[in-house]
Enzyme design. Sequence first.
Site, PDB file in Angstrom:
ATOM      1  N   THR A   1      -5.821   1.734   9.478  1.00 34.12           N
ATOM      2  CA  THR A   1      -5.052   2.812   9.905  1.00 34.12           C
ATOM      3  C   THR A   1      -5.733   3.924  10.998  1.00 34.12           C
ATOM      4  O   THR A   1      -5.171   4.346  11.760  1.00 34.12           O
ATOM      5  CB  THR A   1      -4.209   3.548   8.789  1.00 34.12           C
ATOM      6  OG1 THR A   1      -3.626   2.568   8.030  1.00 34.12           O
ATOM      7  CG2 THR A   1      -3.169   4.669   9.357  1.00 34.12           C
TER       8      THR A   1
ATOM      9  N   ILE B   1      -0.646  -1.925   7.786  1.00 33.27           N
ATOM     10  CA  ILE B   1      -1.665  -1.658   8.687  1.00 33.27           C
ATOM     11  C   ILE B   1      -2.675  -1.538   7.772  1.00 33.27           C
ATOM     12  O   ILE B   1      -3.150  -0.565   7.304  1.00 33.27           O
ATOM     13  CB  ILE B   1      -1.412  -0.627   9.728  1.00 33.27           C
ATOM     14  CG1 ILE B   1       0.004  -0.467  10.143  1.00 33.27           C
ATOM     15  CG2 ILE B   1      -2.343  -0.346  10.682  1.00 33.27           C
ATOM     16  CD1 ILE B   1       0.424   0.751  11.197  1.00 33.27           C
ATOM     17  N   ASP B   2      -3.660  -2.685   7.996  1.00 29.35           N
ATOM     18  CA  ASP B   2      -5.137  -2.190   7.438  1.00 29.35           C
ATOM     19  C   ASP B   2      -5.954  -2.037   8.538  1.00 29.35           C
ATOM     20  O   ASP B   2      -6.061  -2.790   9.700  1.00 29.35           O
ATOM     21  CB  ASP B   2      -5.364  -3.613   6.901  1.00 29.35           C
ATOM     22  CG  ASP B   2      -6.700  -3.408   6.166  1.00 29.35           C
ATOM     23  OD1 ASP B   2      -7.044  -2.363   5.496  1.00 29.35           O
ATOM     24  OD2 ASP B   2      -7.930  -4.185   6.175  1.00 29.35           O
TER      25      ASP B   2
ATOM     26  N   GLU C   1       0.723  -1.224   0.096  1.00 26.36           N
ATOM     27  CA  GLU C   1       0.108  -0.258  -0.073  1.00 26.36           C
ATOM     28  C   GLU C   1       0.999   1.489  -0.109  1.00 26.36           C
ATOM     29  O   GLU C   1       0.478   2.118  -0.798  1.00 26.36           O
ATOM     30  CB  GLU C   1      -0.931  -0.089   1.216  1.00 26.36           C
ATOM     31  CG  GLU C   1      -1.707   1.427   1.268  1.00 26.36           C
ATOM     32  CD  GLU C   1      -2.720   1.330   2.474  1.00 26.36           C
ATOM     33  OE1 GLU C   1      -2.743   0.571   3.297  1.00 26.36           O
ATOM     34  OE2 GLU C   1      -3.578   2.386   2.305  1.00 26.36           O
TER      35      GLU C   1
ATOM     36  N   ASP D   1      -5.620  -4.700   0.738  1.00 27.81           N
ATOM     37  CA  ASP D   1      -6.849  -4.845   1.696  1.00 27.81           C
ATOM     38  C   ASP D   1      -7.480  -6.350   1.512  1.00 27.81           C
ATOM     39  O   ASP D   1      -7.974  -6.585   2.565  1.00 27.81           O
ATOM     40  CB  ASP D   1      -7.895  -3.727   1.399  1.00 27.81           C
ATOM     41  CG  ASP D   1      -7.321  -2.152   1.616  1.00 27.81           C
ATOM     42  OD1 ASP D   1      -6.692  -2.016   2.605  1.00 27.81           O
ATOM     43  OD2 ASP D   1      -7.702  -1.587   0.861  1.00 27.81           O
TER      44      ASP D   1
ATOM     45  N   ASP E   1      -0.641  -5.228   3.051  1.00 25.54           N
ATOM     46  CA  ASP E   1      -0.910  -3.953   3.715  1.00 25.54           C
ATOM     47  C   ASP E   1      -0.289  -3.914   5.171  1.00 25.54           C
ATOM     48  O   ASP E   1      -0.788  -4.820   5.840  1.00 25.54           O
ATOM     49  CB  ASP E   1      -2.332  -3.823   3.857  1.00 25.54           C
ATOM     50  CG  ASP E   1      -2.909  -2.336   4.394  1.00 25.54           C
ATOM     51  OD1 ASP E   1      -2.088  -1.712   4.754  1.00 25.54           O
ATOM     52  OD2 ASP E   1      -4.109  -2.158   4.257  1.00 25.54           O
TER      53      ASP E   1
HETATM   54  C1  LIP Z   1      -8.833   0.703   4.964  1.00 31.89           C
HETATM   55  C2  LIP Z   1      -9.679  -0.141   4.598  1.00 31.89           C
HETATM   56  C3  LIP Z   1     -11.182   0.033   4.966  1.00 31.89           C
HETATM   57  C4  LIP Z   1     -11.687   0.756   3.921  1.00 31.89           C
HETATM   58  C5  LIP Z   1     -10.719   2.195   3.790  1.00 31.89           C
HETATM   59  C6  LIP Z   1      -9.361   1.617   3.635  1.00 31.89           C
HETATM   60  P1  LIP Z   1      -6.157   1.089   5.540  1.00 31.89           P
HETATM   61  O1  LIP Z   1      -7.350   0.530   4.667  1.00 31.89           O
HETATM   62  O2  LIP Z   1      -9.475  -1.604   5.175  1.00 31.89           O
HETATM   63  O3  LIP Z   1     -11.737  -1.151   5.167  1.00 31.89           O
HETATM   64  O4  LIP Z   1     -12.810   1.220   4.278  1.00 31.89           O
HETATM   65  O5  LIP Z   1     -11.240   2.716   2.442  1.00 31.89           O
HETATM   66  O6  LIP Z   1      -9.135   1.203   2.535  1.00 31.89           O
HETATM   67  O7  LIP Z   1      -6.175   2.493   4.759  1.00 31.89           O
HETATM   68  O8  LIP Z   1      -6.643   1.253   6.956  1.00 31.89           O
HETATM   69  O9  LIP Z   1      -5.085   0.285   5.183  1.00 31.89           O
END
Ligand code: LIP
Length: 304
Positions: free
Chosen positions: A94, A91-92, A71, A242, A89
């Site tokens: 964030t 940190i998914d 990412e 993601d 990713d």
């Molecule tokens: C997030 C996702 C979340 C989505 C956000 C974003 P991040 O990823 O997991 O579900 O709604 O648009 O993509 O930014 O925390 O890696």
Amino acid sequence: MADLNLQEIQETLISVVREAGRMIMSANPTDIATGTKLNSADIVTETDKAVETLVSSRLSKAYPSFAFIGEETYKPGMQVTAAPTFIVDPIDGTTNFVHGLPEACVSLGFAIDRVPAVGVVYNPYQDKLYTAIRGQGAFLTLGAAWGLEGGKGRVSKLPLSKNPAPLAGLDTCLVAAEWGSTRDGVNYDVKTEVFRKLCASKETGGAMVHSIRSLGSAALNLCAVAAGQLDVYWEGGCWAWDVCAAWAILREAGGIMASGNPGDWEPAIDSRKYLAVRGAPAGQREIVEEFWKVIGDGRMEYES
Ligand code: LIP
């Protein structure tokens, strides 16, 4: 590619997520530099970048010939190709990380021919490790870092129920969906209207779902569907990193992934519109069709 050792790849990914998890747990979100990308709701921190550096350097050392898409180093135009590719990713979730809400994870996927083959998702706050290898089932390992079961953790096959109930209609479902960071235009209009219709009573033309949940992480939403704790997850706007890892976990737990826009039963990994349904002995396709009817003529238009 038949000779790739997916087990060994999974072991490497597990070792990397454990190290990344320690890094996340030692970061204090109130002290770290935070920036934004597309808009003020699209957040990135120095920890996201540092974890991605750790992940990419460990993986490129172990597997120098494999492609890598992450990412925080993604540049517009980069494509997921048929080559063996780590899709990660760091940190998914964030936004949760920044707010100290313990729903965030490291999500490391490995795809071959653009299909997820190995998935490792780790929530370090709850010491929950989700894993899957193509054709070998999906598992949740709980509490290994906390020393549970002599440090091996408590391992459960997914879905958690041995006898998942048939899916009987959206009005029996707990549905996950996310707002994402796009807050205007057709994509926002479709989302708000679908959210409204999902919850509305049958008498007013709605689907009357049990409720809607947003864990704030696509990977954790998908893992909860794989576990059978959520029935459905719908999202537009998230990216291959993601979903790649958790998609492998979902599929190995008997779940299915259709498109988040009506009509496509085989969405591409980078299609950015997804509809996941938990494993069940009956009713999966009917739930997808019912959901697509709720969407009606609306179409999300995220570019892949
Ligand atoms: C997030 C996702 C979340 C989505 C956000 C974003 P991040 O990823 O997991 O579900 O709604 O648009 O993509 O930014 O925390 O890696």
